[in-house]
Design a protein around this motif. Structure first.
Motif, PDB file in Angstrom:
ATOM      1  N   GLY A   1       1.913  -4.179 -17.014  1.00 29.89           N
ATOM      2  CA  GLY A   1       3.146  -3.453 -16.757  1.00 29.89           C
ATOM      3  C   GLY A   1       2.956  -2.171 -15.967  1.00 29.89           C
ATOM      4  O   GLY A   1       3.898  -1.650 -15.397  1.00 29.89           O
ATOM      5  N   ARG A   2       1.737  -1.658 -15.939  1.00 32.21           N
ATOM      6  CA  ARG A   2       1.445  -0.499 -15.082  1.00 32.21           C
ATOM      7  C   ARG A   2       0.844  -1.035 -13.794  1.00 32.21           C
ATOM      8  O   ARG A   2      -0.009  -1.917 -13.815  1.00 32.21           O
ATOM      9  N   TRP A   3       1.280  -0.502 -12.676  1.00 32.40           N
ATOM     10  CA  TRP A   3       0.827  -1.005 -11.390  1.00 32.40           C
ATOM     11  C   TRP A   3       0.832   0.101 -10.346  1.00 32.40           C
ATOM     12  O   TRP A   3       1.421   1.168 -10.550  1.00 32.40           O
ATOM     13  N   CYS A   4       0.185  -0.185  -9.231  1.00 29.60           N
ATOM     14  CA  CYS A   4       0.156   0.726  -8.092  1.00 29.60           C
ATOM     15  C   CYS A   4       0.120  -0.126  -6.830  1.00 29.60           C
ATOM     16  O   CYS A   4      -0.669  -1.072  -6.744  1.00 29.60           O
ATOM     17  N   ASP A   5       0.978   0.179  -5.879  1.00 34.33           N
ATOM     18  CA  ASP A   5       1.008  -0.527  -4.594  1.00 34.33           C
ATOM     19  C   ASP A   5       0.704   0.460  -3.474  1.00 34.33           C
ATOM     20  O   ASP A   5       1.239   1.578  -3.459  1.00 34.33           O
ATOM     21  N   VAL A   6      -0.123   0.028  -2.547  1.00 31.95           N
ATOM     22  CA  VAL A   6      -0.420   0.811  -1.346  1.00 31.95           C
ATOM     23  C   VAL A   6       0.209   0.075  -0.170  1.00 31.95           C
ATOM     24  O   VAL A   6      -0.119  -1.086   0.090  1.00 31.95           O
ATOM     25  N   PHE A   7       1.127   0.745   0.500  1.00 30.84           N
ATOM     26  CA  PHE A   7       1.854   0.165   1.628  1.00 30.84           C
ATOM     27  C   PHE A   7       1.441   0.823   2.939  1.00 30.84           C
ATOM     28  O   PHE A   7       1.208   2.034   2.979  1.00 30.84           O
ATOM     29  N   GLU A   8       1.423   0.040   3.981  1.00 30.97           N
ATOM     30  CA  GLU A   8       1.401   0.539   5.350  1.00 30.97           C
ATOM     31  C   GLU A   8       2.686   0.005   5.975  1.00 30.97           C
ATOM     32  O   GLU A   8       2.887  -1.214   6.049  1.00 30.97           O
ATOM     33  N   ILE A   9       3.559   0.915   6.364  1.00 29.45           N
ATOM     34  CA  ILE A   9       4.870   0.528   6.889  1.00 29.45           C
ATOM     35  C   ILE A   9       5.063   1.191   8.245  1.00 29.45           C
ATOM     36  O   ILE A   9       4.958   2.409   8.383  1.00 29.45           O
ATOM     37  N   ARG A  10       5.324   0.350   9.225  1.00 23.48           N
ATOM     38  CA  ARG A  10       5.502   0.822  10.600  1.00 23.48           C
ATOM     39  C   ARG A  10       6.605  -0.015  11.242  1.00 23.48           C
ATOM     40  O   ARG A  10       6.716  -1.210  10.980  1.00 23.48           O
TER      41      ARG A  10
END
Length: 155
Positions: free
Chosen positions: A116-125
Motif C-alpha cells: 500500500g505504500r509506493w513511490c513512482d518516478v516519472f519523466e514527463i515531457r
C-alpha cells in the motif's frame, strides 16, 4: 525519446501524473474516456517490480494487463501524496493506496509492513509520460511472509 518541443511547468507535469494515477483507479480509463496508454509517449518505458521493464505502448499495455488483471480494485489516496520536483522533466510522487487483489484486500498501514505504500518516478515531457518507474511491494495480499524471518507466522 523525442526531442522536447513544448515547455512544461511542474504543475503541468503533476497534472499528467495525477491523470495517470486516477486512470489506474478507473480501470485504465482517463477522465476524458481515453485509454491510460494515451498518456504515454510511443517509446515510453515503465518498470514494475517482479514484472520488469516494458518498452513502448504495446508492451506497457501487456504489463498493465498482467498487473491489472490481478487487481479487483485500487484507490490511491491523493490527499496524502508527497511530490518532489526536479526543476526539469523528472518528478517523484510518494503515496499510499488500498484495494483488493485477487488474493485478498490491502490497505496501507494495515498491517504496517504490508502493501500500500509506493513511490513512482516519472519523466514527463511534451505532456506525455516518457518513463514511469514504480517502486512498491507487489505482494498486495501480504501472503509472502514465510521467506522473511521477521514476518514468519504473520498474515
Amino acid at each position: 525519446m523525442a526531442v522536447t518541443t513544448q515547455t512544461m511547468t511542474d504543475e503541468q507535469r503533476k497534472s499528467v501524473a495525477l491523470e495517470y494515477l486516477k486512470a489506474f483507479d478507473n480501470g485504465g480509463v482517463t477522465s476524458t474516456g481515453g485509454s491510460i496508454l494515451d498518456l504515454f509517449a510511443d517509446d515510453a518505458q515503465v518498470c514494475f517490480p517482479k514484472w520488469g521493464l516494458a518498452g513502448g505502448k504495446e508492451e506497457i499495455g501487456r504489463l498493465f494487463g498482467d498487473v491489472g488483471g490481478t487487481l479487483k480494485s485500487i484507490k490511491h489516496h491523493y490527499a496524502e501524496f508527497t511530490w518532489v520536483f526536479s526543476g526539469g522533466d523528472l518528478l517523484v510522487v510518494e503515496g499510499t493506496s488500498h484495494g483488493e487483489h485477487r488474493d485478498g484486500p490491502w490497505r496501507a498501514g494495515v498491517p504496517e509492513w504490508g502493501a500500500g505504500r509506493w513511490c513512482d518516478v516519472f519523466e514527463i515531457r511534451d505532456f506525455k509520460i516518457q518513463r514511469c518507474f514504480i517502486y512498491l511491494d507487489p505482494d498486495y495480499a501480504g501472503q509472502d511472509t514465510d521467506r522473511y524471518p521477521w514476518l514468519k507466522g504473520q498474515s
